[in-house]
Design an enzyme around this catalytic site. Structure first.
Site, PDB file in Angstrom:
ATOM      1  N   ARG A  75       0.824  -1.223   0.000  1.00 10.03           N
ATOM      2  CA  ARG A  75       0.000   0.000   0.000  1.00 10.03           C
ATOM      3  C   ARG A  75       0.851   1.263   0.000  1.00 10.03           C
ATOM      4  O   ARG A  75       0.429   2.294  -0.538  1.00 10.03           O
ATOM      5  CB  ARG A  75      -0.940  -0.008   1.197  1.00 10.03           C
ATOM      6  CG  ARG A  75      -2.019  -1.038   1.001  1.00 10.03           C
ATOM      7  CD  ARG A  75      -3.000  -1.052   2.128  1.00 10.03           C
ATOM      8  NE  ARG A  75      -4.135  -1.875   1.766  1.00 10.03           N
ATOM      9  CZ  ARG A  75      -5.000  -2.362   2.625  1.00 10.03           C
ATOM     10  NH1 ARG A  75      -4.875  -2.103   3.907  1.00 10.03           N
ATOM     11  NH2 ARG A  75      -6.009  -3.087   2.210  1.00 10.03           N
TER      12      ARG A  75
ATOM     13  N   LYS B 166     -18.513 -16.993   0.444  1.00 12.37           N
ATOM     14  CA  LYS B 166     -19.711 -16.342   0.996  1.00 12.37           C
ATOM     15  C   LYS B 166     -20.678 -15.907  -0.112  1.00 12.37           C
ATOM     16  O   LYS B 166     -20.604 -14.789  -0.611  1.00 12.37           O
ATOM     17  CB  LYS B 166     -19.302 -15.148   1.851  1.00 12.37           C
ATOM     18  CG  LYS B 166     -18.548 -15.567   3.091  1.00 12.37           C
ATOM     19  CD  LYS B 166     -18.082 -14.367   3.880  1.00 12.37           C
ATOM     20  CE  LYS B 166     -16.702 -14.538   4.430  1.00 12.37           C
ATOM     21  NZ  LYS B 166     -15.606 -14.074   3.563  1.00 12.37           N
TER      22      LYS B 166
ATOM     23  N   GLY C  79      -8.680  -8.630  -2.728  1.00 10.39           N
ATOM     24  CA  GLY C  79      -8.702  -9.755  -1.792  1.00 10.39           C
ATOM     25  C   GLY C  79      -7.935 -10.972  -2.270  1.00 10.39           C
ATOM     26  O   GLY C  79      -6.805 -10.876  -2.748  1.00 10.39           O
TER      27      GLY C  79
ATOM     28  N   GLY D  73     -13.615  -4.698  -0.445  1.00  7.29           N
ATOM     29  CA  GLY D  73     -15.037  -4.366  -0.272  1.00  7.29           C
ATOM     30  C   GLY D  73     -15.468  -3.215  -1.170  1.00  7.29           C
ATOM     31  O   GLY D  73     -16.544  -3.233  -1.765  1.00  7.29           O
TER      32      GLY D  73
HETATM   33  P1  AMP Z   1     -14.678 -15.027   0.254  1.00  7.79           P
HETATM   34  O1  AMP Z   1     -14.239 -14.347   1.525  1.00  7.79           O
HETATM   35  O2  AMP Z   1     -16.137 -15.248   0.157  1.00  7.79           O
HETATM   36  O3  AMP Z   1     -14.084 -14.372  -0.983  1.00  7.79           O
HETATM   37  O4  AMP Z   1     -14.048 -16.490   0.304  1.00  7.79           O
HETATM   38  C1  AMP Z   1     -12.663 -16.732   0.302  1.00  7.79           C
HETATM   39  C2  AMP Z   1     -12.429 -18.064   0.960  1.00  7.79           C
HETATM   40  O5  AMP Z   1     -13.194 -19.056   0.303  1.00  7.79           O
HETATM   41  C3  AMP Z   1     -11.004 -18.546   0.913  1.00  7.79           C
HETATM   42  O6  AMP Z   1     -10.449 -18.500   2.198  1.00  7.79           O
HETATM   43  C4  AMP Z   1     -11.124 -19.982   0.407  1.00  7.79           C
HETATM   44  O7  AMP Z   1     -10.361 -20.909   1.151  1.00  7.79           O
HETATM   45  C5  AMP Z   1     -12.595 -20.266   0.598  1.00  7.79           C
HETATM   46  N1  AMP Z   1     -13.070 -21.329  -0.291  1.00  7.79           N
HETATM   47  C6  AMP Z   1     -12.937 -21.407  -1.622  1.00  7.79           C
HETATM   48  N2  AMP Z   1     -13.428 -22.564  -2.090  1.00  7.79           N
HETATM   49  C7  AMP Z   1     -13.873 -23.255  -1.024  1.00  7.79           C
HETATM   50  C8  AMP Z   1     -14.462 -24.535  -0.857  1.00  7.79           C
HETATM   51  N3  AMP Z   1     -14.678 -25.337  -1.894  1.00  7.79           N
HETATM   52  N4  AMP Z   1     -14.794 -24.925   0.393  1.00  7.79           N
HETATM   53  C9  AMP Z   1     -14.543 -24.118   1.443  1.00  7.79           C
HETATM   54  N5  AMP Z   1     -13.990 -22.903   1.353  1.00  7.79           N
HETATM   55  C10 AMP Z   1     -13.651 -22.481   0.139  1.00  7.79           C
END
Ligand code: AMP
Length: 396
Positions: A39, A200, A353, A376
């Site tokens: 950053r 999520k 991210g 975000g």
């Molecule tokens: P998000 O914060 O929604 O962008 O999700 C990111 C997280 O999703 C990462 O830490 C990944 O490890 C997790 N992730 C991706 N694919 C899977 C999966 N098949 N099962 C569980 N977690 C997952």
């Protein structure tokens, strides 16, 4: 959302005092040393531009969550020292952000010099968007420059309050964010492919929704794909899914069909018998995961098929990993997607991210059009939401 905002290049800053809002919320190790200087490096072009133009630069930022109190664990002093080294010139530190010391330092600062105010969040007025705090901050300078895209979705005093008192424009970092992402959202070249991953679903429904009708294809990967399979009646074993989003996902399909956007799900899945890198794993057709197993990554056929779609695209937006990429055995899908995005000739935008970390981990960041600096904020911008920090800037 109007992304045509004035930038620091549209105004004359010679001889002016410029309050530059950076995002110096850098990760630090246990001893307070800066663990990742990305950053700070990203802010250099704007800082150097202002110095070259003959402005006096007054930098402000937040760091961590001191909760409106002066907690020296969150002082910006190490950032000021680090920035001095990178710039090759002394960055003077003020010991507060709107108090007597800030005033003394800012009164004395000369064109070509750089000073840094202490952590804005040592004062509750920052997060509370207190008009008095904003006024005192604005009084230190003649012009305000916003270059903290990652915070632009927050209506804090240093993001929106200051712009009420002095002319406000964006810095070079945000100018690029708005240029690339704004065009992609307002007038994208087709085919436009969005790759949506991560775990999520609920957090990303807004973004998914906004892509329907705009994109030609949405490739759903990562943990969120199992909610889609479940909604379609597939077998997902012990994979994560969001039971509350099943109806909404079915609704997305209906909308997508109406508006001509095709939703693609993985065709194969890497499954494991536990959530661990040393789990037993194998590849099965997607939507056919036996009990006792969970989906951890997209399979090789999916990578191949999705890479083909990505190569045919003219605009690509990617947000969220294709699997549990923190575990090497389940990182192949994310790497495959990252390589396909990097190889494609499309305008490619990485929405912050984990996807940004994946691209950077492979050293492919120079082969994509834009890696957004704000997680975000990037998602909200791509959704078409108005970011308060950007809205407060002068229109072009
Ligand atoms: P998000 O914060 O929604 O962008 O999700 C990111 C997280 O999703 C990462 O830490 C990944 O490890 C997790 N992730 C991706 N694919 C899977 C999966 N098949 N099962 C569980 N977690 C997952």
């Amino acid at each position: 959302m109007d992304y045509l905002k004035k930038s620091v290049r549209d105004i004359d800053v010679k001889g002016k005092k410029v309050l530059l809002r950076c995002d110096f919320n850098v990760p630090q190790d246990a001893d307070g040393a800066i663990a990742d200087d990305k950053r700070i490096r990203e802010a250099l072009p704007t800082i150097r531009y202002l110095i070259d133009q003959g402005a006096a630069v007054i930098i402000c930022s937040h760091l961590g969550r001191p909760g409106g109190e002066r907690k020296m664990k969150f002082t910006l002093t190490p950032v000021a020292s680090y920035l001095s080294e990178l710039l090759g010139q002394h960055v003077m530190m003020a010991f507060d952000s709107v108090g007597n010391d800030a005033k003394r330092v800012c009164d004395a600062v000369k064109p070509g010099e750089v000073v840094m105010l202490e952590n804005l969040r040592f004062n509750p007025g920052e997060e509370g968007n207190d008009p008095e705090f904003a006024f005192r901050l604005a009084s230190l300078a003649d012009v305000y420059v916003l270059d903290a895209f990652g915070s632009a979705h927050r209506a804090h005093a240093s993001m929106v309050g200051v712009a009420k008192y002095i002319p406000a424009v964006c810095g070079l970092l945000i100018e690029k964010e708005l240029g690339v992402m704004g065009k992609a959202m307002v007038a994208p070249e087709h085919p436009f492919v969005a790759i949506m991953g991560g775990s999520k679903v609920h957090d990303k429904l807004g973004l998914l929704n906004s892509f329907i009708g705009k994109c030609d294809a949405i490739l759903v990967v990562g943990g969120m794909a199992y909610t889609f399979f479940k909604a379609n009646g597939g077998e997902i074993g012990e994979s994560i899914y969001d039971g509350k989003s099943l109806e909404l996902v079915r609704g997305l399909y209906a909308e997508a069909e109406k508006k001509g956007t095709k939703i693609y799900l993985p065709v194969d899945t890497v499954i494991a018998d536990k959530f661990s890198n040393d789990a037993n794993y194998r590849v099965v057709p997607a939507g056919c995961i036996p009990a006792g197993f969970m989906g951890m990554d997209i399979g090789p056929k999916t990578v191949e098929e999705f890479a083909r779609l990505i190569h045919e695209a003219k605009t690509v937006v990617w947000n969220g990993p294709a699997g549990v990429f923190e575990m090497p055995n389940f990182a192949h899908g994310t790497e495959g997607i990252a390589r396909a995005v990097a190889e494609s000739d499309a305008v490619s935008i990485i929405g912050g991210g984990d996807s940004a970390a994946a691209i950077e981990g492979l050293g492919l960041q120079d082969q994509v059009t834009h890696v957004s600096t704000g997680g975000g904020a990037a998602i909200q911008f791509l959704e078409g939401a108005e970011l308060p920090g950007i809205a407060a800037l002068l229109d072009k």
